[in-house]
Design a protein around this motif. Structure first.
Motif, short mmCIF file in Angstrom:
data_model
loop_
_atom_site.label_atom_id
_atom_site.label_comp_id
_atom_site.label_asym_id
_atom_site.label_seq_id
_atom_site.Cartn_x
_atom_site.Cartn_y
_atom_site.Cartn_z
N PHE A 11 0.83 -1.21 0.00
CA PHE A 11 0.00 0.00 0.00
C PHE A 11 0.86 1.25 0.00
O PHE A 11 0.64 2.18 -0.80
CB PHE A 11 -0.93 -0.01 1.21
CG PHE A 11 -1.70 1.26 1.40
CD1 PHE A 11 -2.81 1.54 0.62
CD2 PHE A 11 -1.31 2.20 2.36
CE1 PHE A 11 -3.52 2.73 0.78
CE2 PHE A 11 -2.01 3.38 2.52
CZ PHE A 11 -3.12 3.64 1.73
N PHE A 12 1.85 1.31 0.89
CA PHE A 12 2.69 2.52 0.96
C PHE A 12 3.58 2.65 -0.27
O PHE A 12 3.90 3.77 -0.70
CB PHE A 12 3.53 2.49 2.24
CG PHE A 12 2.74 2.80 3.48
CD1 PHE A 12 2.23 4.07 3.69
CD2 PHE A 12 2.49 1.82 4.42
CE1 PHE A 12 1.49 4.36 4.82
CE2 PHE A 12 1.74 2.10 5.55
CZ PHE A 12 1.24 3.37 5.75
N LEU A 13 3.96 1.52 -0.87
CA LEU A 13 4.73 1.59 -2.11
C LEU A 13 3.88 2.19 -3.23
O LEU A 13 4.34 3.07 -3.97
CB LEU A 13 5.20 0.18 -2.50
CG LEU A 13 5.97 0.07 -3.82
CD1 LEU A 13 7.26 0.88 -3.74
CD2 LEU A 13 6.28 -1.39 -4.13
N ALA A 291 -7.48 -5.92 2.86
CA ALA A 291 -6.33 -5.54 2.05
C ALA A 291 -6.76 -5.05 0.67
O ALA A 291 -6.16 -4.14 0.10
CB ALA A 291 -5.36 -6.72 1.90
N LEU A 292 -7.84 -5.65 0.15
CA LEU A 292 -8.27 -5.35 -1.21
C LEU A 292 -8.72 -3.90 -1.39
O LEU A 292 -8.35 -3.24 -2.37
CB LEU A 292 -9.40 -6.30 -1.61
CG LEU A 292 -10.08 -6.07 -2.96
CD1 LEU A 292 -9.06 -6.20 -4.09
CD2 LEU A 292 -11.23 -7.05 -3.16
N LEU A 293 -9.52 -3.37 -0.46
CA LEU A 293 -10.11 -2.05 -0.63
C LEU A 293 -9.07 -0.92 -0.71
O LEU A 293 -9.09 -0.13 -1.66
CB LEU A 293 -11.11 -1.78 0.48
CG LEU A 293 -12.56 -2.11 0.14
CD1 LEU A 293 -13.42 -2.18 1.39
CD2 LEU A 293 -13.13 -1.08 -0.83
N PRO A 294 -8.14 -0.80 0.26
CA PRO A 294 -7.16 0.29 0.14
C PRO A 294 -6.24 0.15 -1.06
O PRO A 294 -5.91 1.15 -1.72
CB PRO A 294 -6.39 0.23 1.47
CG PRO A 294 -6.62 -1.14 1.99
CD PRO A 294 -7.97 -1.55 1.53
N LEU A 295 -5.83 -1.09 -1.37
CA LEU A 295 -4.94 -1.28 -2.50
C LEU A 295 -5.65 -0.99 -3.83
O LEU A 295 -5.07 -0.41 -4.74
CB LEU A 295 -4.40 -2.72 -2.50
CG LEU A 295 -3.39 -3.03 -1.40
CD1 LEU A 295 -3.02 -4.51 -1.41
CD2 LEU A 295 -2.14 -2.18 -1.54
N ALA A 296 -6.92 -1.39 -3.92
CA ALA A 296 -7.69 -1.10 -5.14
C ALA A 296 -7.89 0.41 -5.30
O ALA A 296 -7.83 0.94 -6.42
CB ALA A 296 -9.04 -1.81 -5.09
N SER A 297 -8.11 1.11 -4.20
CA SER A 297 -8.31 2.56 -4.27
C SER A 297 -7.07 3.27 -4.79
O SER A 297 -7.16 4.14 -5.68
CB SER A 297 -8.69 3.11 -2.89
OG SER A 297 -9.89 2.53 -2.42
N VAL A 298 -5.91 2.93 -4.25
CA VAL A 298 -4.68 3.58 -4.70
C VAL A 298 -4.37 3.20 -6.14
O VAL A 298 -3.94 4.04 -6.95
CB VAL A 298 -3.50 3.21 -3.78
CG1 VAL A 298 -2.22 3.86 -4.26
CG2 VAL A 298 -3.79 3.64 -2.35
N THR A 299 -4.58 1.93 -6.49
CA THR A 299 -4.34 1.48 -7.87
C THR A 299 -5.27 2.21 -8.84
O THR A 299 -4.85 2.61 -9.94
CB THR A 299 -4.56 -0.03 -7.99
OG1 THR A 299 -3.70 -0.71 -7.05
CG2 THR A 299 -4.23 -0.52 -9.39
N GLY A 300 -6.53 2.40 -8.45
CA GLY A 300 -7.46 3.15 -9.29
C GLY A 300 -7.00 4.58 -9.50
O GLY A 300 -7.12 5.13 -10.60
N SER A 301 -6.47 5.20 -8.44
CA SER A 301 -5.95 6.57 -8.58
C SER A 301 -4.78 6.62 -9.55
O SER A 301 -4.70 7.52 -10.40
CB SER A 301 -5.51 7.10 -7.21
OG SER A 301 -6.60 7.26 -6.35
N ILE A 302 -3.86 5.67 -9.42
CA ILE A 302 -2.69 5.63 -10.31
C ILE A 302 -3.14 5.47 -11.76
O ILE A 302 -2.65 6.16 -12.67
CB ILE A 302 -1.75 4.48 -9.90
CG1 ILE A 302 -1.12 4.78 -8.53
CG2 ILE A 302 -0.66 4.27 -10.95
CD1 ILE A 302 -0.31 3.63 -7.97
#
Length: 349
Positions: A11-13, A291-302
Protein backbone atom coordinates in the motif's frame (compact mmCIF):
# COMPACT_ATOMS: atom_id res chain seq x y z
CA UNK A 1 7.09 -11.11 6.10
CA UNK A 2 3.52 -12.02 7.08
CA UNK A 3 0.51 -11.27 4.89
CA UNK A 4 -0.57 -8.24 6.96
CA UNK A 5 2.77 -6.46 6.68
CA UNK A 6 3.08 -7.44 3.03
CA UNK A 7 -0.23 -5.68 2.32
CA UNK A 8 0.85 -2.56 4.23
CA UNK A 9 4.20 -2.43 2.44
CA UNK A 10 2.50 -2.74 -0.94
CA UNK A 11 0.00 0.00 0.00
CA UNK A 12 2.69 2.52 0.96
CA UNK A 13 4.73 1.59 -2.11
CA UNK A 14 1.74 2.29 -4.36
CA UNK A 15 1.07 5.51 -2.46
CA UNK A 16 4.64 6.64 -3.17
CA UNK A 17 4.13 5.76 -6.84
CA UNK A 18 0.95 7.87 -6.87
CA UNK A 19 2.70 10.90 -5.35
CA UNK A 20 5.57 10.62 -7.85
CA UNK A 21 3.09 10.25 -10.71
CA UNK A 22 1.17 13.35 -9.62
CA UNK A 23 4.38 15.38 -9.58
CA UNK A 24 5.49 14.12 -13.00
CA UNK A 25 2.05 14.76 -14.53
CA UNK A 26 2.20 18.40 -13.44
CA UNK A 27 4.68 18.87 -16.27
CA UNK A 28 2.38 17.42 -18.94
CA UNK A 29 0.22 19.79 -20.94
CA UNK A 30 0.14 22.27 -23.78
CA UNK A 31 2.66 24.45 -21.93
CA UNK A 32 5.96 22.76 -21.08
CA UNK A 33 7.30 23.43 -17.59
CA UNK A 34 10.65 22.35 -16.18
CA UNK A 35 10.51 20.19 -13.09
CA UNK A 36 12.70 22.66 -11.20
CA UNK A 37 10.04 25.33 -11.80
CA UNK A 38 7.30 22.87 -10.83
CA UNK A 39 9.09 21.94 -7.59
CA UNK A 40 9.59 25.60 -6.70
CA UNK A 41 5.94 26.45 -7.42
CA UNK A 42 4.65 23.44 -5.43
CA UNK A 43 6.93 24.26 -2.49
CA UNK A 44 5.88 27.91 -2.55
CA UNK A 45 2.22 26.98 -2.77
CA UNK A 46 2.39 24.60 0.21
CA UNK A 47 4.68 26.57 2.51
CA UNK A 48 4.25 30.12 1.19
CA UNK A 49 2.14 32.78 2.95
CA UNK A 50 -0.30 33.28 0.06
CA UNK A 51 -3.14 30.73 -0.40
CA UNK A 52 -2.70 28.48 -3.42
CA UNK A 53 -6.21 29.33 -4.66
CA UNK A 54 -5.24 32.99 -5.09
CA UNK A 55 -4.72 33.62 -8.84
CA UNK A 56 -2.26 35.90 -10.64
CA UNK A 57 0.84 34.84 -8.70
CA UNK A 58 2.77 34.21 -11.89
CA UNK A 59 2.19 32.02 -14.95
CA UNK A 60 3.86 28.90 -13.52
CA UNK A 61 1.88 29.12 -10.27
CA UNK A 62 -1.40 29.66 -12.10
CA UNK A 63 -0.84 26.77 -14.52
CA UNK A 64 0.07 24.38 -11.72
CA UNK A 65 -2.26 25.41 -8.92
CA UNK A 66 -5.25 26.77 -10.82
CA UNK A 67 -5.37 24.30 -13.72
CA UNK A 68 -3.33 21.13 -13.38
CA UNK A 69 -3.34 20.40 -9.64
CA UNK A 70 -7.14 20.36 -9.15
CA UNK A 71 -7.47 18.31 -12.33
CA UNK A 72 -4.99 15.69 -11.14
CA UNK A 73 -6.54 15.53 -7.68
CA UNK A 74 -9.98 15.04 -9.25
CA UNK A 75 -8.56 12.23 -11.40
CA UNK A 76 -7.03 10.58 -8.32
CA UNK A 77 -10.28 10.86 -6.35
CA UNK A 78 -12.31 9.52 -9.26
CA UNK A 79 -10.04 6.51 -9.69
CA UNK A 80 -10.06 5.74 -5.97
CA UNK A 81 -13.82 6.15 -5.61
CA UNK A 82 -14.74 4.08 -8.67
CA UNK A 83 -12.33 1.28 -7.75
CA UNK A 84 -13.59 1.11 -4.15
CA UNK A 85 -17.23 1.17 -5.25
CA UNK A 86 -16.44 -1.53 -7.80
CA UNK A 87 -15.17 -3.77 -5.01
CA UNK A 88 -18.32 -3.10 -2.99
CA UNK A 89 -20.70 -3.65 -5.91
CA UNK A 90 -19.09 -6.97 -6.76
CA UNK A 91 -19.59 -8.08 -3.17
CA UNK A 92 -23.19 -6.81 -3.00
CA UNK A 93 -24.40 -8.75 -6.05
CA UNK A 94 -21.79 -11.55 -5.90
CA UNK A 95 -21.05 -10.99 -9.56
CA UNK A 96 -17.50 -10.72 -10.95
CA UNK A 97 -18.76 -8.55 -13.83
CA UNK A 98 -20.28 -5.94 -11.53
CA UNK A 99 -18.95 -2.39 -11.58
CA UNK A 100 -20.14 0.89 -10.02
CA UNK A 101 -22.64 1.43 -12.82
CA UNK A 102 -24.28 -2.01 -12.94
CA UNK A 103 -27.34 -1.15 -10.85
CA UNK A 104 -28.64 1.62 -13.06
CA UNK A 105 -26.34 4.38 -11.82
CA UNK A 106 -24.83 4.90 -15.27
CA UNK A 107 -28.15 5.10 -17.09
CA UNK A 108 -29.65 7.35 -14.43
CA UNK A 109 -26.74 9.77 -14.72
CA UNK A 110 -26.98 9.70 -18.51
CA UNK A 111 -30.69 10.48 -18.35
CA UNK A 112 -30.08 13.40 -15.99
CA UNK A 113 -27.32 14.81 -18.19
CA UNK A 114 -29.32 14.42 -21.41
CA UNK A 115 -32.37 16.08 -19.86
CA UNK A 116 -30.25 18.95 -18.54
CA UNK A 117 -28.36 19.63 -21.79
CA UNK A 118 -31.12 19.05 -24.33
CA UNK A 119 -34.24 20.03 -22.36
CA UNK A 120 -32.72 22.71 -20.12
CA UNK A 121 -33.77 20.84 -17.00
CA UNK A 122 -32.19 22.37 -13.89
CA UNK A 123 -30.64 25.43 -15.51
CA UNK A 124 -31.62 27.38 -12.41
CA UNK A 125 -29.03 25.33 -10.47
CA UNK A 126 -26.20 27.38 -11.93
CA UNK A 127 -23.25 26.70 -14.25
CA UNK A 128 -22.81 23.12 -13.01
CA UNK A 129 -26.45 22.20 -13.63
CA UNK A 130 -25.51 19.27 -15.92
CA UNK A 131 -23.43 17.60 -13.22
CA UNK A 132 -26.08 18.27 -10.59
CA UNK A 133 -28.80 16.76 -12.80
CA UNK A 134 -26.59 13.72 -13.45
CA UNK A 135 -25.98 13.32 -9.72
CA UNK A 136 -29.69 13.33 -8.94
CA UNK A 137 -30.33 10.96 -11.85
CA UNK A 138 -27.74 8.46 -10.61
CA UNK A 139 -28.78 8.67 -6.98
CA UNK A 140 -32.50 8.62 -7.76
CA UNK A 141 -32.28 5.50 -9.90
CA UNK A 142 -30.27 3.73 -7.20
CA UNK A 143 -33.01 4.45 -4.66
CA UNK A 144 -35.61 3.27 -7.17
CA UNK A 145 -33.68 0.01 -7.63
CA UNK A 146 -33.94 -0.60 -3.87
CA UNK A 147 -37.67 0.12 -3.89
CA UNK A 148 -38.33 -2.22 -6.83
CA UNK A 149 -36.10 -4.99 -5.43
CA UNK A 150 -38.00 -4.91 -2.12
CA UNK A 151 -41.49 -5.15 -3.65
CA UNK A 152 -43.07 -8.44 -2.59
CA UNK A 153 -39.75 -9.94 -1.66
CA UNK A 154 -36.31 -9.45 -0.17
CA UNK A 155 -33.64 -7.41 -1.92
CA UNK A 156 -31.19 -10.28 -2.44
CA UNK A 157 -28.34 -10.10 -5.01
CA UNK A 158 -30.45 -11.55 -7.83
CA UNK A 159 -33.38 -9.16 -7.31
CA UNK A 160 -31.03 -6.17 -7.05
CA UNK A 161 -29.29 -7.18 -10.26
CA UNK A 162 -32.54 -7.73 -12.17
CA UNK A 163 -34.08 -4.48 -10.90
CA UNK A 164 -30.94 -2.59 -11.85
CA UNK A 165 -30.90 -4.06 -15.34
CA UNK A 166 -34.60 -3.28 -15.90
CA UNK A 167 -34.34 0.33 -14.72
CA UNK A 168 -31.06 0.79 -16.59
CA UNK A 169 -32.74 -0.27 -19.81
CA UNK A 170 -35.68 2.06 -19.17
CA UNK A 171 -33.42 5.07 -18.47
CA UNK A 172 -31.29 4.33 -21.55
CA UNK A 173 -34.43 4.20 -23.69
CA UNK A 174 -35.67 7.55 -22.38
CA UNK A 175 -32.23 9.12 -22.90
CA UNK A 176 -32.11 7.80 -26.46
CA UNK A 177 -35.61 9.15 -27.06
CA UNK A 178 -34.56 12.62 -25.89
CA UNK A 179 -31.39 12.58 -28.00
CA UNK A 180 -33.18 11.24 -31.08
CA UNK A 181 -35.83 13.94 -31.14
CA UNK A 182 -33.61 16.81 -30.02
CA UNK A 183 -33.00 19.30 -32.81
CA UNK A 184 -29.73 20.45 -31.31
CA UNK A 185 -26.51 19.10 -32.84
CA UNK A 186 -24.21 20.96 -30.46
CA UNK A 187 -26.26 19.74 -27.51
CA UNK A 188 -26.06 16.14 -28.70
CA UNK A 189 -22.28 16.51 -29.07
CA UNK A 190 -22.09 17.90 -25.53
CA UNK A 191 -24.03 14.91 -24.19
CA UNK A 192 -21.76 12.46 -26.00
CA UNK A 193 -18.58 14.20 -24.79
CA UNK A 194 -19.91 14.35 -21.23
CA UNK A 195 -20.74 10.63 -21.32
CA UNK A 196 -17.12 9.90 -22.21
CA UNK A 197 -15.77 11.67 -19.13
CA UNK A 198 -13.36 14.56 -18.64
CA UNK A 199 -11.50 16.31 -15.82
CA UNK A 200 -11.31 19.63 -17.66
CA UNK A 201 -13.94 21.16 -15.39
CA UNK A 202 -12.00 20.57 -12.16
CA UNK A 203 -12.01 23.59 -9.85
CA UNK A 204 -10.86 24.11 -6.28
CA UNK A 205 -14.41 25.10 -5.30
CA UNK A 206 -15.60 21.52 -5.83
CA UNK A 207 -12.50 19.65 -4.70
CA UNK A 208 -13.09 19.91 -0.95
CA UNK A 209 -16.43 18.11 -1.22
CA UNK A 210 -15.17 15.55 -3.76
CA UNK A 211 -12.08 14.66 -1.71
CA UNK A 212 -14.04 14.47 1.54
CA UNK A 213 -16.80 12.25 0.12
CA UNK A 214 -14.30 9.94 -1.58
CA UNK A 215 -12.07 9.61 1.49
CA UNK A 216 -14.97 9.01 3.87
CA UNK A 217 -16.49 6.49 1.47
CA UNK A 218 -13.29 4.47 1.09
CA UNK A 219 -12.57 4.53 4.84
CA UNK A 220 -16.14 3.52 5.72
CA UNK A 221 -16.14 0.57 3.32
CA UNK A 222 -12.73 -0.47 4.65
CA UNK A 223 -14.21 -0.64 8.16
CA UNK A 224 -16.92 -2.94 6.75
CA UNK A 225 -14.43 -5.47 5.37
CA UNK A 226 -15.72 -8.36 7.48
CA UNK A 227 -19.30 -7.85 6.27
CA UNK A 228 -18.15 -7.64 2.66
CA UNK A 229 -16.27 -10.90 3.14
CA UNK A 230 -19.50 -12.49 4.41
CA UNK A 231 -21.35 -11.30 1.30
CA UNK A 232 -19.04 -13.39 -0.86
CA UNK A 233 -19.89 -16.44 1.26
CA UNK A 234 -23.64 -16.00 0.84
CA UNK A 235 -26.71 -15.21 2.92
CA UNK A 236 -27.14 -18.70 4.37
CA UNK A 237 -23.61 -18.76 5.79
CA UNK A 238 -24.00 -15.19 7.08
CA UNK A 239 -27.22 -16.07 8.95
CA UNK A 240 -25.46 -18.91 10.74
CA UNK A 241 -22.93 -16.31 11.91
CA UNK A 242 -25.69 -13.99 13.14
CA UNK A 243 -25.63 -11.44 10.30
CA UNK A 244 -28.60 -10.47 8.11
CA UNK A 245 -27.05 -9.03 4.96
CA UNK A 246 -30.20 -7.44 3.49
CA UNK A 247 -29.88 -4.17 5.41
CA UNK A 248 -26.13 -4.01 4.80
CA UNK A 249 -26.66 -4.35 1.04
CA UNK A 250 -29.14 -1.50 1.02
CA UNK A 251 -26.89 0.82 3.04
CA UNK A 252 -23.83 -0.01 0.95
CA UNK A 253 -25.74 0.52 -2.31
CA UNK A 254 -27.01 3.93 -1.22
CA UNK A 255 -23.58 5.06 0.02
CA UNK A 256 -21.85 3.76 -3.11
CA UNK A 257 -24.36 5.59 -5.27
CA UNK A 258 -23.74 8.76 -3.27
CA UNK A 259 -19.99 8.55 -3.90
CA UNK A 260 -20.50 7.71 -7.58
CA UNK A 261 -23.01 10.54 -7.92
CA UNK A 262 -20.46 13.08 -6.70
CA UNK A 263 -17.83 11.70 -9.09
CA UNK A 264 -20.28 11.74 -11.99
CA UNK A 265 -21.16 15.32 -11.12
CA UNK A 266 -17.51 16.36 -11.31
CA UNK A 267 -16.08 14.19 -14.10
CA UNK A 268 -18.91 12.73 -16.16
CA UNK A 269 -19.20 9.04 -16.98
CA UNK A 270 -16.02 6.95 -16.79
CA UNK A 271 -16.44 3.20 -16.93
CA UNK A 272 -14.23 0.12 -16.64
CA UNK A 273 -12.17 1.31 -13.62
CA UNK A 274 -14.47 -0.33 -11.09
CA UNK A 275 -14.40 -3.55 -13.09
CA UNK A 276 -10.75 -4.16 -13.95
CA UNK A 277 -8.98 -2.69 -10.91
CA UNK A 278 -10.59 -4.99 -8.27
CA UNK A 279 -9.87 -8.04 -10.45
CA UNK A 280 -6.25 -7.04 -11.02
CA UNK A 281 -5.60 -6.34 -7.33
CA UNK A 282 -7.21 -9.63 -6.23
CA UNK A 283 -4.43 -11.52 -7.97
CA UNK A 284 -2.01 -10.08 -5.40
CA UNK A 285 -4.19 -9.80 -2.28
CA UNK A 286 -6.75 -12.60 -2.54
CA UNK A 287 -10.39 -12.16 -1.58
CA UNK A 288 -10.01 -10.40 1.78
CA UNK A 289 -11.50 -6.91 1.59
CA UNK A 290 -9.34 -5.51 4.38
CA UNK A 291 -6.33 -5.54 2.05
CA UNK A 292 -8.27 -5.35 -1.21
CA UNK A 293 -10.11 -2.05 -0.63
CA UNK A 294 -7.16 0.29 0.14
CA UNK A 295 -4.94 -1.28 -2.50
CA UNK A 296 -7.69 -1.10 -5.14
CA UNK A 297 -8.31 2.56 -4.27
CA UNK A 298 -4.68 3.58 -4.70
CA UNK A 299 -4.34 1.48 -7.87
CA UNK A 300 -7.46 3.15 -9.29
CA UNK A 301 -5.95 6.57 -8.58
CA UNK A 302 -2.69 5.63 -10.31
CA UNK A 303 -4.58 4.33 -13.35
CA UNK A 304 -6.82 7.38 -13.64
CA UNK A 305 -4.03 9.96 -13.25
CA UNK A 306 -2.02 8.15 -15.90
CA UNK A 307 -5.01 7.96 -18.23
CA UNK A 308 -5.66 11.69 -17.85
CA UNK A 309 -2.01 12.42 -18.70
CA UNK A 310 -2.37 10.34 -21.87
CA UNK A 311 -5.65 12.06 -22.73
CA UNK A 312 -3.91 15.44 -22.61
CA UNK A 313 -0.70 14.49 -24.40
CA UNK A 314 -1.39 11.88 -27.12
CA UNK A 315 -2.63 14.45 -29.66
CA UNK A 316 -1.10 17.97 -29.51
CA UNK A 317 -3.56 20.73 -28.59
CA UNK A 318 -6.38 18.18 -28.38
CA UNK A 319 -7.89 16.52 -25.33
CA UNK A 320 -9.20 12.98 -25.77
CA UNK A 321 -12.09 12.00 -23.47
CA UNK A 322 -10.52 10.07 -20.62
CA UNK A 323 -13.22 7.39 -20.83
CA UNK A 324 -11.86 6.37 -24.23
CA UNK A 325 -8.34 6.03 -22.82
CA UNK A 326 -9.59 3.88 -19.94
CA UNK A 327 -11.53 1.62 -22.31
CA UNK A 328 -8.51 1.22 -24.62
CA UNK A 329 -6.32 0.32 -21.64
CA UNK A 330 -8.88 -1.69 -19.70
CA UNK A 331 -10.23 -4.01 -22.37
CA UNK A 332 -6.92 -5.69 -23.32
CA UNK A 333 -5.77 -5.79 -19.70
CA UNK A 334 -9.00 -7.51 -18.66
CA UNK A 335 -8.67 -10.05 -21.49
CA UNK A 336 -5.06 -10.71 -20.44
CA UNK A 337 -6.10 -11.32 -16.84
CA UNK A 338 -8.71 -13.83 -17.97
CA UNK A 339 -6.53 -15.66 -20.51
CA UNK A 340 -3.25 -15.83 -18.59
CA UNK A 341 -4.67 -16.81 -15.19
CA UNK A 342 -6.94 -19.49 -13.84
CA UNK A 343 -9.20 -16.92 -12.33
CA UNK A 344 -11.98 -17.57 -9.82
CA UNK A 345 -14.06 -14.66 -8.51
CA UNK A 346 -12.68 -13.42 -5.22
CA UNK A 347 -9.80 -15.82 -5.08
CA UNK A 348 -6.39 -16.52 -6.51
CA UNK A 349 -5.36 -19.84 -8.01
Amino acid sequence: MNKKWKGRTLFFLLLAVLVAELFLCLGIGSVHLSYDAIYAAVKEGIFGPIPVMAPKQGPVHDIIWMLRMPRLLLAACTGAGLAACGVVMQAIVKNPLADPYILGVSSGASLGAAAAILLGLGTWLGTNFVGVAAFFGAFGVSLLVLIVANIRGTADPVRLLLAGMALSTACSAISSFIIYFANDKSGVQSVIFWLMGSFAGARWEMMAAIMLVTLLGVVFFWTQSSVLDLMLLGDAEAVTLGRNLKRYREVYLVLSSLVIGFLVYAAGMIGFVGLIVPHAVRFFTGAGHRALLPLASVTGSILMVGADALARSLIPRTEIPVGLIIALIGAPVFVYLIVKRNYSFGSRE
